[in-house]
Design an enzyme around this catalytic site. Structure first.
Site, PDB file in Angstrom:
ATOM      1  N   GLU A  66      22.741  85.647  42.541  1.00 20.54           N
ATOM      2  CA  GLU A  66      23.670  86.745  41.795  1.00 20.54           C
ATOM      3  C   GLU A  66      23.541  88.057  42.576  1.00 20.54           C
ATOM      4  O   GLU A  66      22.414  88.529  43.062  1.00 20.54           O
ATOM      5  CB  GLU A  66      22.546  86.787  40.555  1.00 20.54           C
ATOM      6  CG  GLU A  66      23.437  88.020  39.575  1.00 20.54           C
ATOM      7  CD  GLU A  66      24.813  87.756  39.442  1.00 20.54           C
ATOM      8  OE1 GLU A  66      25.144  86.806  38.878  1.00 20.54           O
ATOM      9  OE2 GLU A  66      25.644  88.568  39.434  1.00 20.54           O
TER      10      GLU A  66
ATOM     11  N   THR B 167      30.994  85.608  38.856  1.00 22.51           N
ATOM     12  CA  THR B 167      30.671  84.527  39.429  1.00 22.51           C
ATOM     13  C   THR B 167      31.188  83.390  39.106  1.00 22.51           C
ATOM     14  O   THR B 167      31.317  82.744  40.010  1.00 22.51           O
ATOM     15  CB  THR B 167      28.982  84.573  38.630  1.00 22.51           C
ATOM     16  OG1 THR B 167      28.243  85.560  38.280  1.00 22.51           O
ATOM     17  CG2 THR B 167      28.418  83.340  38.841  1.00 22.51           C
TER      18      THR B 167
ATOM     19  N   HIS C  56      28.888  87.926  44.700  1.00 17.65           N
ATOM     20  CA  HIS C  56      29.982  88.860  44.641  1.00 17.65           C
ATOM     21  C   HIS C  56      29.061  90.131  45.105  1.00 17.65           C
ATOM     22  O   HIS C  56      27.747  89.918  45.012  1.00 17.65           O
ATOM     23  CB  HIS C  56      30.748  88.789  43.390  1.00 17.65           C
ATOM     24  CG  HIS C  56      29.903  88.735  42.244  1.00 17.65           C
ATOM     25  ND1 HIS C  56      29.297  89.890  41.763  1.00 17.65           N
ATOM     26  CD2 HIS C  56      29.526  87.987  41.380  1.00 17.65           C
ATOM     27  CE1 HIS C  56      28.596  89.749  40.696  1.00 17.65           C
ATOM     28  NE2 HIS C  56      28.842  88.434  40.443  1.00 17.65           N
TER      29      HIS C  56
HETATM   30  C1  GP9 Z   1      26.174  84.907  33.562  1.00 18.48           C
HETATM   31  C2  GP9 Z   1      26.201  85.230  35.028  1.00 18.48           C
HETATM   32  C3  GP9 Z   1      26.797  86.446  35.610  1.00 18.48           C
HETATM   33  O1  GP9 Z   1      25.944  83.473  33.279  1.00 18.48           O
HETATM   34  O2  GP9 Z   1      27.025  83.971  35.565  1.00 18.48           O
HETATM   35  O3  GP9 Z   1      28.027  86.606  35.353  1.00 18.48           O
HETATM   36  P1  GP9 Z   1      28.737  87.856  36.100  1.00 18.48           P
HETATM   37  O4  GP9 Z   1      28.788  89.053  35.335  1.00 18.48           O
HETATM   38  O5  GP9 Z   1      28.052  88.054  37.822  1.00 18.48           O
HETATM   39  O6  GP9 Z   1      30.178  87.357  36.562  1.00 18.48           O
HETATM   40 MN    MN Z   2      27.299  87.103  39.211  1.00 19.00          MN
END
Ligand code: GP9
Ligand code: MN
Length: 619
Positions: free
Chosen positions: A252, A294, A469
């Protein structure tokens, strides 16, 4: 008593208030919608009102019996929509969407469960209709006075005012709410369940029209284009990981600039810095996500298509026909799964993962989550990986499992006990907090790899990790400039879109590869390592290990990077120096960039892969 007798109510107003309060009660009792502050509660309370006024308000133009019937029928229809959602929510924790109703197999499942889901006390959902009927029958409290012209105007003026107020307030809580198309719960929370259905219908009609107008001939040019750009796999590495498990970790918000770096004299990613030495490490690998964040990175991974320039493709085209990495692995005997400790409906994942062909989605309900092991957006990464090991052990082999981490997410909050390094010191709290949460994620990955080793899975698997990202947006350029010790120009902003890509293959020595690449290249790269050829596929990426790769990486906003140039915000930069140079240097690429993004969008908008004949293209 005599005062009460004089008190007469207009039926439209009466029915509106009943329906409004009922909706709010259903929000609170049935849909477990949590509000985080008073403003969110106010939005939640207000959001059904303007829609109800708009519809029931037509009653003010009608008289007597006609008005009564209109109010009864429209109240019933709106109540029915609310009730249907409430029943669906009991089992699925989600709201009804049009694509869902269209999925006939879903409907079949629904039919069976409806009987199990309804109960005798559900008549409470329609109790207001009883009150309306009673009022019509008794007439005692019913005012038959008609609205004056001015009153009618005022009624609709207030309705519109409420609608704008709702959208305005929602926008302050959730910027880009309608364009980023978040989770359905967030949409309902902000614009209300009724407006949500209208929004869903608009989105659906738009999508359907584009799809309906498309035909298979449009694929010819696109196939020619992708075939012309196909690169033969590297002979030495093709099939090197055949039959091995694939463990993929989406990191993340992890950007490349933290790798090998220190903050306050401490390493930010000590584990990854080590792990990179035993792996293929791509240090010029760019994320290519748009508003879908994501989910866009997941889309790129599975399809080697670009996500959309506006909105999240997971929402807008989640049920298209796709020719995915997952399906190909499945065809080759793999058990395919995603593990992510969040609501299954978030980003429409439950629907999309079905289209992509995943066998199993281990979502929030597959994990034991408590407040002690949660922070920020949900379950902490360390516990997420810890509990995932049990799932991994039980999966049939060979397996492909995608892990989506969560702790290193904006606003990067962390519990004291999980802070391995101190925050940075700049004017941006976001950047300051980013380093300890990245460090935490690094620790979580380290522990996970140790667990994999203990379970004997490590040597049997290739491990692919990448940043999904950026984490630090351009809003923090000043603080970022302080950290990097330079002023951040648009050129640097593009360079900051680099995210780490690490591929660990047992028996292979570590190597850093600095040629430019992007998330769009993941699918052919992984498949070729597994010995599965992708020649003839409609894909815009190329194998990262191929020998004669084109040197062009396209970002979703149309910026692009070549070996020598960076083009962004209508400006061409020298890649080596970051200096602005003549646009003519970048011009030779602009046509291909435009073409490629357009072709990819066309595949998605037209749902063109439903016309794609794989057998023909492979022969
Ligand atoms: C939440 C995670 C975060 O399930 O995938 O999402 P994002 O805000 O980074 O797109
Ligand atoms: Mn994300």
């Amino acid at each position: 008593m005599s005062i009460l007798k004089k008190f007469k109510l207009n039926l439209v107003v009466f029915a509106t208030i009943l329906l409004w309060f009922k909706t709010y009660l259903v929000y609170k009792i049935n849909f477990s919608i949590n509000t985080e502050n008073i403003m969110q509660e106010v939005i939640l309370f207000l959001n059904p009102l303007s829609f109800i006024m708009l519809v029931l308000g037509i009653g003010i133009f009608l008289k007597g019996k006609k008005r009564n019937i209109y109010i009864l029928v429209s109240s019933f229809l709106i109540s029915f929509v609310l009730y249907a959602n409430a029943v669906y929510y009991r089992e699925f924790n989600d709201f009804i969407t049009i694509p869902l109703l269209m999925q006939t197999n879903n409907l079949g499942d629904l039919g069976n469960s409806i009987i199990a889901l309804v109960s005798w006390f559900d008549f409470f959902y329609f109790i207001d209709l009883g009150l309306i009927l009673l009022m019509i029958k008794k007439q005692a409290f019913l005012s038959n006075k008609l609205f004056s012209k001015i009153e009618k105007k005022a009624f609709y003026f207030i309705t519109l005012g409420l609608m704008f107020l709702n959208i305005g307030l929602a926008e302050t809580q959730r910027p880009e709410l309608l364009t980023r198309t978040f989770d359905r719960e967030i949409l309902v929370k902000n614009i209300g369940t009724y407006h949500f259905h209208i929004y869903d219908a608009v989105l659906h009609t738009k999508t359907k029209a584009q799809r309906a107008m498309a035909d298979g001939n449009e694929l010819v040019d696109i196939e020619n284009f992708t075939n012309a750009h196909f690169k033969e796999p590297n002979g030495e590495l093709f099939g090197i990981a055949k039959g091995k498990n694939i463990i993929l970790i989406s990191l993340e918000s992890l950007q490349n600039f933290v790798i090998g770096e220190t903050v306050n004299g401490e390493e930010i990613t000590p584990f990854l810095n080590q792990f990179i030495k035993e792996s293929f490490y791509f240090d010029h690998f760019y994320h290519q996500t748009g508003q879908g964040k994501t989910s866009d990175s997941e889309f790129l991974l599975d399809n080697s298509l670009y996500p959309l320039g506006r909105g999240a493709v997971f929402f807008t085209h989640g049920s298209n026909e796709y020719d995915t990495l997952t399906k190909k692995l499945k065809e080759n005997g793999y058990f395919t799964s995603v593990l992510h400790a969040n609501n299954k409906s978030f980003w429409n994942r439950d629907v999309v993962y079905q289209s992509f062909g995943y066998d199993r989605f281990y979502s929030l309900t597959d994990f034991e989550v408590s407040p002690e092991i949660s922070v920020n957006w949900g379950m902490k990464d360390i516990q997420f990986f810890e509990q995932s090991i049990h799932h991994l052990k039980e999966m049939p082999k060979p397996l492909y499992a995608k892990f989506i981490t969560l702790t290193n997410h904006f606003p990067f909050t962390l519990d004291e006990e999980d802070r391995y390094i101190d925050e940075y010191d700049s004017q941006s709290g976001t950047l300051n907090r980013y380093f300890p949460t990245v460090r935490y994620m690094d620790e979580a990955v380290k522990l996970f790899i140790e667990d994999l080793k203990n379970e004997g899975l490590y040597e049997e698997s290739i491990i692919v990790m990448y940043g999904d990202h950026y984490g630090i947006s351009e809003n923090h350029n000043k603080a970022m400039g302080q950290f990097l010790n330079k002023e951040i120009t648009p050129f640097d902003t593009v360079q900051l879109q680099r995210v780490p890509l690490i591929i660990h293959i047992p028996g292979q020595e570590g190597r850093t590869i600095s040629s430019i690449s992007g998330q769009i290249d993941l699918k052919p790269t992984i498949l070729h390592l597994m010995g599965i050829n992708t020649k003839g596929d409609i894909q815009f990426g190329t194998d990262l290990f191929a020998n004669d790769r084109d040197n062009l990486v396209i970002l979703r906003d149309g910026s692009f990077i070549t070996n020598d140039f960076v083009f962004t915000k209508e400006t061409c930069y020298d890649k080596l120096t970051g200096e602005v140079i003549s646009p003519s240097s970048c011009e030779p690429y602009t046509q291909q960039v435009k073409q490629e993004l357009e072709y990819s969008d066309k595949v998605i908008y037209g749902d063109l892969l439903r016309f794609f004949d794989k057998t023909q293209s492979q022969s």
